[in-house]
Design an enzyme around this catalytic site. Structure first.
Site, PDB file in Angstrom:
ATOM      1  N   THR A   1       0.821  -1.071   0.069  1.00  0.00           N
ATOM      2  CA  THR A   1       0.056  -0.003   0.038  1.00  0.00           C
ATOM      3  C   THR A   1       1.099   1.317  -0.083  1.00  0.00           C
ATOM      4  O   THR A   1       1.198   1.776  -1.084  1.00  0.00           O
ATOM      5  CB  THR A   1      -0.994   0.118   1.174  1.00  0.00           C
ATOM      6  OG1 THR A   1      -0.114  -0.165   2.210  1.00  0.00           O
ATOM      7  CG2 THR A   1      -1.751  -1.177   1.018  1.00  0.00           C
TER       8      THR A   1
ATOM      9  N   LYS B   1       4.110  -7.070   3.508  1.00  0.00           N
ATOM     10  CA  LYS B   1       3.804  -5.441   3.409  1.00  0.00           C
ATOM     11  C   LYS B   1       3.249  -4.943   4.781  1.00  0.00           C
ATOM     12  O   LYS B   1       2.871  -5.428   5.602  1.00  0.00           O
ATOM     13  CB  LYS B   1       2.685  -5.066   2.357  1.00  0.00           C
ATOM     14  CG  LYS B   1       1.299  -5.810   2.991  1.00  0.00           C
ATOM     15  CD  LYS B   1       0.490  -4.801   3.502  1.00  0.00           C
ATOM     16  CE  LYS B   1       0.320  -3.396   3.278  1.00  0.00           C
ATOM     17  NZ  LYS B   1      -0.686  -2.597   3.769  1.00  0.00           N
TER      18      LYS B   1
ATOM     19  N   THR C   1      -2.768  -2.508   8.161  1.00  0.00           N
ATOM     20  CA  THR C   1      -2.356  -3.742   7.938  1.00  0.00           C
ATOM     21  C   THR C   1      -0.881  -4.262   7.798  1.00  0.00           C
ATOM     22  O   THR C   1      -0.049  -3.505   7.182  1.00  0.00           O
ATOM     23  CB  THR C   1      -2.695  -4.285   6.537  1.00  0.00           C
ATOM     24  OG1 THR C   1      -4.208  -3.790   6.284  1.00  0.00           O
ATOM     25  CG2 THR C   1      -2.871  -5.922   6.419  1.00  0.00           C
TER      26      THR C   1
ATOM     27  N   ASN D   1       0.625  11.131   8.524  1.00  0.00           N
ATOM     28  CA  ASN D   1      -0.688  10.751   9.121  1.00  0.00           C
ATOM     29  C   ASN D   1      -1.599  11.727   9.738  1.00  0.00           C
ATOM     30  O   ASN D   1      -2.685  11.549  10.080  1.00  0.00           O
ATOM     31  CB  ASN D   1      -0.095  10.022  10.490  1.00  0.00           C
ATOM     32  CG  ASN D   1       0.146   8.710  10.094  1.00  0.00           C
ATOM     33  OD1 ASN D   1      -0.556   7.723   9.587  1.00  0.00           O
ATOM     34  ND2 ASN D   1       1.576   8.511  10.345  1.00  0.00           N
TER      35      ASN D   1
END
Lengths: 414, 414
Positions: B154, B180, B191, B409
């Protein structure tokens, strides 16, 4: 509806307490760095200290002292050197500090409690301390609460002080408190300190129980960066000078009133610490309900308030409910995700464990306004999480994660 | 001395495994977003999944599947939508995905395992998935490992892939893996995924035990921001096509060799994830020894690696041993602070619980060089902590905390 009101005076508001603060030359900056709180008469003493395995000398000293004798006359606090990880020599310094102050106050040295904040691994500048103590004692006054509040700060942007008053047996009963925070996330600094004074008459065992309960709903529920310090100390003195009868039963109306006021003082100070967290632009309050018990609810609230993802989303004014759900899920408390409900301010974002359509722009505006203090006139972002039908509730407080947090904590290359 | 060597090919290095990856139109960006790993024959399957109470449909699906039957033929992974917090409809999508793939591969749908990564609360774009699956199956190849490694990423800056080979009974035995990460700290992304292939013959119970052991010494010991995700999954297939005799005894030489190689593959991928953490400038390795047991040592190592104070000090190239000591102290593991020893690289900073004089500038230079990868030719900052005379040891990996972490973020206001 509360039974008490806020009054002036901080820790010197309760009867029979004197305080002072001065610049003793412990801080290189020359700022105030030595505080003293004294009770006219022997006071019941209770304490809650860091759970860290790496502790300051003053923490070990106070723990031992309170084990031997749960009463005290005075609290001496120095800022500048944490006197943590300083071994036997650091402990000797602590013991000498107590002796010096006891002589100056003409009381037993075992009536002294100690606290330190500052650089880990640095011993207290004893030469400066020895010189300062006589003057420190001479400046004690019934209006010295603010001076003490100032002298215990390190990187705090504001001093943190409060006093509340209630009426028991037609007499005023008061609880005052001061605290310092944010320093715990300053390079090498490592401390959350809070001192509480009270003129109620209360039994030793009950006072410690009340303080522990208050801490669990206040200081133990705030997180700035999750780094428990080596010096964290909360010390509370109750000297009984309100002349009310002794409170000995936790179920009595008087005990409930005192507990409520003590908890309110601790929560006020705890929230002030979180709001003043390094680099913070707002206070974040997380309310959790519907848990199977209060402990689980408090744990989930604290996990959400401490999540770097949630904190940086709030700094970005991003109504990112997914991160709130993820943080709740990893708190180590079991619940059914299909019952999960999440609200940000008044915006319902998740219900029955599934996302809802909501006005993202309006929710983002809420974060902007809350952070700016223009929403409900308070710079508090409110996150409400309901886990189901349980009766467990809990609240935690934190702050957002900003560039300044990293700046303050990274750009002190030694 | 290790018993194995690194080889090319990633997850398609072990015999009898095919893989592929493609852009199926699940990601708005149009980047590769669908990966498939297939074993020619039924493979023993083991899995380790997120402990979060808020889970993706694929996690619940795989847990159930592996309970019913610990074997599998294929792993399908989509990127773009996490299919987490999507309730019953999300689970139906997962089940349909497995059915569609089973038909295309002409195998039972209960032989399929699933993984998803992407935005929490978003269901998989099934229309795009339905269209893509036939083409996905057509592009399966023995050299498709890299394409699969790319398609599961990602926000990862680099793909993460490795393959190791050893010799058992004079035959080559191989373990391959892809992973990942970093996405877990991307807005809404949540994830850590890793898939391992192996051509050894091993019993079902032993394979799950080996994978759990490997995970505890690798993926469970990394932290980027402490936010366990809703989708974390580690799935490992062993198809026995090396034609070596079945390994059934954990104490056998063969089992030890396979465990070592499996753990090495997982550690390589785990370190790659930490090094690629959002905004990270370096990998931080924390080695703890002298603890009373391994679990305590691992816990302290992970607490230090996860400390925001330690992470931001490393970003600031500040040899701040006090924060390392404070983090060790709050890990919830008991030790005697007077035994504490702390090293940063080769610099001894604390011994017997007391600070030592050291060359701060040289230590800061070590951090600069280590972060730049000019020290020992590796961008790894090494922190070594010894707690005493215990036999417990543990290692954890993390990264520093930079402005970019907050930027990435925070600056995605929706």
């Amino acid at each position: 509806m509360t039974d008490w009101q806020e009054i002036e005076g901080g820790i010197t508001a309760p009867k029979g307490f004197l305080a002072t603060g001065m610049a003793a030359g412990l801080k290189p900056s020359g700022a105030p760095d030595l505080a003293l709180i004294v009770s006219d008469t022997e006071a019941i003493a209770a304490g809650v200290f860091t759970t860290s395995q790496v502790r300051a000398a003053c923490v070990d000293y106070c723990r031992q002292r309170l084990q031997d004798k749960a009463s005290s006359r005075a609290i001496l606090c120095n800022a500048g050197q944490a006197n943590a990880a300083t071994g036997e020599l650091g402990l000797q310094d602590a013991i000498e500090s107590a002796k010096l102050l006891a002589e100056a106050l003409n009381i037993d040295s075992d009536a002294i409690l100690l606290a330190s904040t500052g650089v880990i691994g640095q011993r207290i500048r004893m030469d400066a301390l020895r010189k300062a103590i006589p003057q420190l004692v001479n400046t004690l006054s019934e209006t010295g609460g603010q001076a003490a509040a100032k002298a215990i700060t390190t990187t705090d942007l504001v001093t943190k002080s409060i006093a509340l008053e209630t009426v028991i047996e037609d007499r005023p009963v008061r609880v005052g408190g001061i605290a310092k925070g944010s320093g715990m996330i300053h390079p090498n600094m490592a401390t959350m300190l809070a001192f509480v004074t009270c003129d109620a008459a209360v039994s030793t065992a009950l006072w410690q129980e009340m303080l522990t309960r208050a801490a669990n709903q206040s200081f133990n529920q705030i997180t700035v960066d999750g780094d428990t310090s080596t010096n964290d100390s909360l010390i509370a003195l109750a000297n009984g000078q309100s002349r009310t009868s002794a409170i000995t039963d936790m179920n009595s109306k008087e005990a409930q009133k005192l507990q409520g006021m003590l908890t309110a003082v601790c929560q006020h100070l705890a929230k002030a610490i979180a709001r003043d967290g390094e680099g913070a632009t707002c206070l974040v309050e997380v309310q959790v309900s519907g848990a199977s018990d209060d402990e689980g609810a408090r744990r989930i609230a604290k996990t959400i308030a401490g999540s770097s993802l949630v904190k940086s989303a709030i700094f970005g004014r991003d109504p990112n409910w997914g991160r709130i759900a993820a943080a709740a899920g990893r708190a180590g408390v079991s619940f059914h995700q299909e019952d999960l409900q999440i609200k940000l301010g008044d915006f319902l974002m998740m219900e029955n464990g599934q996302p809802l359509a909501f006005d993202r722009q309006a929710a983002s505006n809420y974060l902007k306004q809350a952070a700016a203090g223009t929403y409900l006139k308070e710079d508090t972002v409110l996150i409400s999480v309901c886990l189901g039908n349980g009766s467990g509730t809990g609240i935690a407080w934190g702050c957002d994660l900003s560039y300044d947090y990293v700046k303050i904590n990274a750009e002190y290359t030694t």
